[in-house]
Design an enzyme around this catalytic site. Structure first.
Site, PDB file in Angstrom:
ATOM      1  N   HIS A 155       3.119   2.460   1.956  1.00 18.76           N
ATOM      2  CA  HIS A 155       2.266   3.421   1.237  1.00 18.76           C
ATOM      3  C   HIS A 155       3.088   4.390   0.390  1.00 18.76           C
ATOM      4  CE1 HIS A 155      -1.713   2.606   3.176  1.00 18.76           C
ATOM      5  NE2 HIS A 155      -0.912   1.965   4.000  1.00 18.76           N
ATOM      6  N   ASP A 363       5.302  10.408  -5.410  1.00 13.90           N
ATOM      7  CA  ASP A 363       4.173  10.027  -4.562  1.00 13.90           C
ATOM      8  C   ASP A 363       3.968   8.522  -4.671  1.00 13.90           C
ATOM      9  OD1 ASP A 363       2.050  10.519  -2.856  1.00 13.90           O
ATOM     10  OD2 ASP A 363       1.220  12.119  -4.098  1.00 13.90           O
TER      11      ASP A 363
HETATM   12  C1  GDG Z   1       0.108   8.433   1.596  1.00 16.70           C
HETATM   13  C2  GDG Z   1       1.067   8.407   0.404  1.00 16.70           C
HETATM   14  C3  GDG Z   1      -0.687   7.212  -0.924  1.00 16.70           C
HETATM   15  C4  GDG Z   1      -6.354  16.145   1.709  1.00 16.70           C
HETATM   16  N1  GDG Z   1      -6.711  17.367   2.102  1.00 16.70           N
HETATM   17  C5  GDG Z   1      -7.875  17.238   2.765  1.00 16.70           C
HETATM   18  C6  GDG Z   1      -8.233  15.889   2.753  1.00 16.70           C
HETATM   19  N2  GDG Z   1      -7.284  15.238   2.103  1.00 16.70           N
HETATM   20  C7  GDG Z   1      -7.333  13.799   1.834  1.00 16.70           C
HETATM   21  C8  GDG Z   1      -7.499  13.534   0.356  1.00 16.70           C
HETATM   22  C9  GDG Z   1      -6.963  12.115   0.259  1.00 16.70           C
HETATM   23  C10 GDG Z   1      -5.877  12.112   1.324  1.00 16.70           C
HETATM   24  O1  GDG Z   1      -6.127  13.174   2.221  1.00 16.70           O
HETATM   25  C11 GDG Z   1      -4.494  12.339   0.734  1.00 16.70           C
HETATM   26  O2  GDG Z   1      -4.087  11.157   0.156  1.00 16.70           O
HETATM   27  P1  GDG Z   1      -2.845  11.056  -0.827  1.00 16.70           P
HETATM   28  O3  GDG Z   1      -2.819   9.682  -1.362  1.00 16.70           O
HETATM   29  O4  GDG Z   1      -2.999  12.082  -1.895  1.00 16.70           O
HETATM   30  O5  GDG Z   1      -1.535  11.448  -0.003  1.00 16.70           O
HETATM   31  P2  GDG Z   1      -0.792  11.113   1.414  1.00 16.70           P
HETATM   32  O6  GDG Z   1      -1.499  11.697   2.571  1.00 16.70           O
HETATM   33  O7  GDG Z   1       0.602  11.576   1.203  1.00 16.70           O
HETATM   34  O8  GDG Z   1      -0.840   9.514   1.563  1.00 16.70           O
HETATM   35  C12 GDG Z   1       0.284   8.408  -0.893  1.00 16.70           C
HETATM   36  C13 GDG Z   1      -1.523   7.164   0.341  1.00 16.70           C
HETATM   37  O9  GDG Z   1      -0.708   7.210   1.520  1.00 16.70           O
HETATM   38  C14 GDG Z   1      -2.378   5.901   0.397  1.00 16.70           C
HETATM   39  O10 GDG Z   1      -1.611   4.750   0.263  1.00 16.70           O
HETATM   40  O11 GDG Z   1      -1.559   7.378  -2.026  1.00 16.70           O
HETATM   41  O12 GDG Z   1       1.161   8.316  -1.992  1.00 16.70           O
HETATM   42  O13 GDG Z   1       1.965   9.512   0.456  1.00 16.70           O
HETATM   43  O14 GDG Z   1      -7.940  11.187   0.600  1.00 16.70           O
HETATM   44  O15 GDG Z   1      -8.829  13.682  -0.005  1.00 16.70           O
HETATM   45  N3  GDG Z   1      -9.363  15.403   3.317  1.00 16.70           N
HETATM   46  C15 GDG Z   1     -10.180  16.318   3.923  1.00 16.70           C
HETATM   47  N4  GDG Z   1      -9.883  17.655   3.972  1.00 16.70           N
HETATM   48  C16 GDG Z   1      -8.760  18.141   3.410  1.00 16.70           C
HETATM   49  O16 GDG Z   1      -8.530  19.369   3.472  1.00 16.70           O
HETATM   50  N5  GDG Z   1     -11.329  15.887   4.461  1.00 16.70           N
END
Ligand code: GDG
Length: 491
Positions: A155, A363
């Site tokens: 990821h 990222d």
């Molecule tokens: C890893 C990789 C890759 C965030 N704050 C809240 C909340 N979130 C949710 C967002 C989104 C998720 O968490 C974050 O996803 P990201 O992709 O931005 O980042 P990582 O957690 O670092 O994920 C990344 C991912 O895996 C998938 O392959 O894209 O690059 O690092 O869904 O909405 N959700 C809630 N409350 C929050 O305060 N409910």
């Protein structure tokens, strides 16, 4: 019936309350599938003898979870995964810590997970291991006698080989990665880096297109960008609850323009740089004073790792500085929320914001960028400002692409987003929404499984495509839009 067995370090509750991309993506992708999901339940026990696995069924999903010991948590999770591998993969060698003994914890937990999976495995199960916490799991399963097809998805970014060489025992780690039949990456750049490592530092030999011969085995390296379930997210953003939430925000909020950022509180997400860019916006374009607010939602994560405590302190200091310096009795420039916000509320906030500010320093993909696009009102959409260092930038070219280290460039891009004419916003949004729908969570899973299950690939493609049609039909009464495009890769 052939089962899909997913193994990840942490298994989130199926309600999907956890903030994190891996959980979001898998829960979204599994909506139409029977699957077994193995992993850590989030609990800690004192000794290995206290570890027992538990099995829970939720509709079509079976979760088999186990606790970790406190020592596993220290050595495997905090020590090797989050203080060594995470910074290295995000090109932050300055933050990487290779504490003695931690790699042993990593090996120990991987072997224990492998034994647990092995004890419940059926010969025709498809095994799909997730992320950097579990790279050696595949080679452990092979050593324990598994003959199943084994897949792995990374990821996070795969860094340039020169950076990865800093990890102690990198050859062991990368050889273990090559024991999977299929390895999935988020972007082309990640796959290229993997090929460079495998051919330059292991005895990998490139074959046709996406395959590699290594240690007498064939490894297929595929690119499957992670995505979200676009139907459910757009419905959430358009719901009455979301509309009420947006209305409430408009009533309590003084400014006319909202900029939103949503990120786990992590040093890779570029949060201090983002705040400094916002401060530059207020300096370069003072007309935004009392008219613009940055809402930054940043639920804390990995608080036991020192670098995370430091980034939180820095961020909180900056919020205070900017609000103190620029705020007024009737205006708070930065609204900072350091806790988890309900997913429905997030969808509403995205929709109610004119600018989505997604500026990580590095990222793997970034699902927030995709969520922001899908939550928009098609008739009057907001503008996505996106870091060139997010994997999502490879696809989402109609966003305003920025260098997050260049504060002035980001400030100018925000100003351009705020003043962008509606026709241009609609045009950009339409193009972005098509891409996000094509590369959704279901497509992510379908593309990977088609590469993994070579014998059943045609049948599997058909099943997955049918599932997409059924889902589209199920949502059709709520969504007056045409059904999403189905990628040719799935058909
Ligand atoms: C890893 C990789 C890759 C965030 N704050 C809240 C909340 N979130 C949710 C967002 C989104 C998720 O968490 C974050 O996803 P990201 O992709 O931005 O980042 P990582 O957690 O670092 O994920 C990344 C991912 O895996 C998938 O392959 O894209 O690059 O690092 O869904 O909405 N959700 C809630 N409350 C929050 O305060 N409910």
């Amino acid at each position: 019936m052939q089962r899909l067995v997913i193994v990840s370090n942490r298994v989130p509750p199926p309600s999907g309350v956890a903030a994190g991309g891996l959980g979001t993506c898998i829960l979204d992708a599994l909506q139409d599938h029977d699957a077994v999901w193995f992993g850590w339940n989030g609990d800690l026990v004192s000794t290995e003898s206290e570890i027992t696995s538990a099995c829970a069924r939720y509709d079509r999903l079976t979760q088999i979870t186990m606790p970790l010991t406190e020592r596993d948590y220290r050595e495997h999770y905090l020590g090797f995964c989050n203080a060594a591998l995470w910074p290295v993969h995000h090109c932050r060698l300055d933050l990487a810590r290779f504490a003695p003994g931690c790699i042993e914890g990593y090996r120990r937990v991987n072997l224990r997970f492998a034994k647990e999976v092995m004890s419940r495995l059926r010969p025709d199960d498809l095994i799909w291991v997730q992320d950097y916490h579990l790279i050696p799991l595949g080679s452990n399963l092979r050593a324990l006698g598994a003959r199943n097809r084994l897949g792995f998805f990374l990821h996070i970014p795969f860094p340039p080989p020169e950076v990865l060489l800093a990890v102690p025992e990198h050859l062991w780690l990368l050889n273990a990665l090559c024991s999977y039949d299929v390895v999935g990456f988020q972007t082309n750049a990640d796959r290229q880096n993997f090929f460079r490592f495998a051919c330059g530092h292991l005895d990998g030999e490139p074959m046709s297109g996406n395959t590699l011969r290594i240690a007498g085995r064939i490894v297929t390296a595929v690119i499957c960008p992670a995505g979200i379930d676009t139907h459910s997210f757009s419905e959430m953003a358009k719901s009455r609850r979301a509309a009420a939430e947006i209305e409430r925000l408009r009533r309590v909020g003084e400014p006319l323009i909202n900029i939103i950022g949503v990120d786990r509180l992590d040093y890779t997400k570029g949060l201090p740089e983002r705040l400094r860019s916002f401060r530059r916006l207020l300096e370069l374009y003072p007309q935004n004073r009392k008219a613009t607010t940055l809402m930054q939602i940043a639920p804390p994560s990995r608080e036991d790792v020192q670098a995370y405590a430091q980034i939180r302190q820095e961020l909180e200091g900056l919020c205070g500085e900017i609000n103190g310096q620029h705020g007024d009795v009737d205006w708070t420039p930065v609204r900072y929320i350091c806790r988890n916000v309900a997913r429905e509320a997030l969808a509403a906030l995205y929709r109610g914001s004119q600018v989505g500010l997604v500026t990580p320093l590095r990222d793997g993909m970034n699902l927030v960028a995709k969520e922001y696009v899908i939550a928009q009102d098609e008739e009057d959409p907001g503008v996505l400002v996106l870091s060139r260092f997010a994997g999502a930038a490879e696809d989402l070219r109609e966003a305003l692409i920025v260098n997050p280290y260049d504060l002035d460039e980001v400030a100018h891009a925000i100003q351009r987003a705020i003043t962008m004419p509606r026709e241009e916003r609609i045009e950009r949004h339409q193009a972005l929404a098509v891409r996000v729908r094509e590369r959704d969570a279901h497509n992510w899973m379908a593309e990977f499984l088609c590469a993994l299950d070579i014998d059943r690939a045609p049948a599997l493609s058909f099943e997955l495509a049918s599932a997409r049609h059924r889902r589209a039909a199920r949502h059709a009464w709520m969504a007056p839009r045409p059904a999403p495009a189905i990628s040719s890769a799935v058909l």
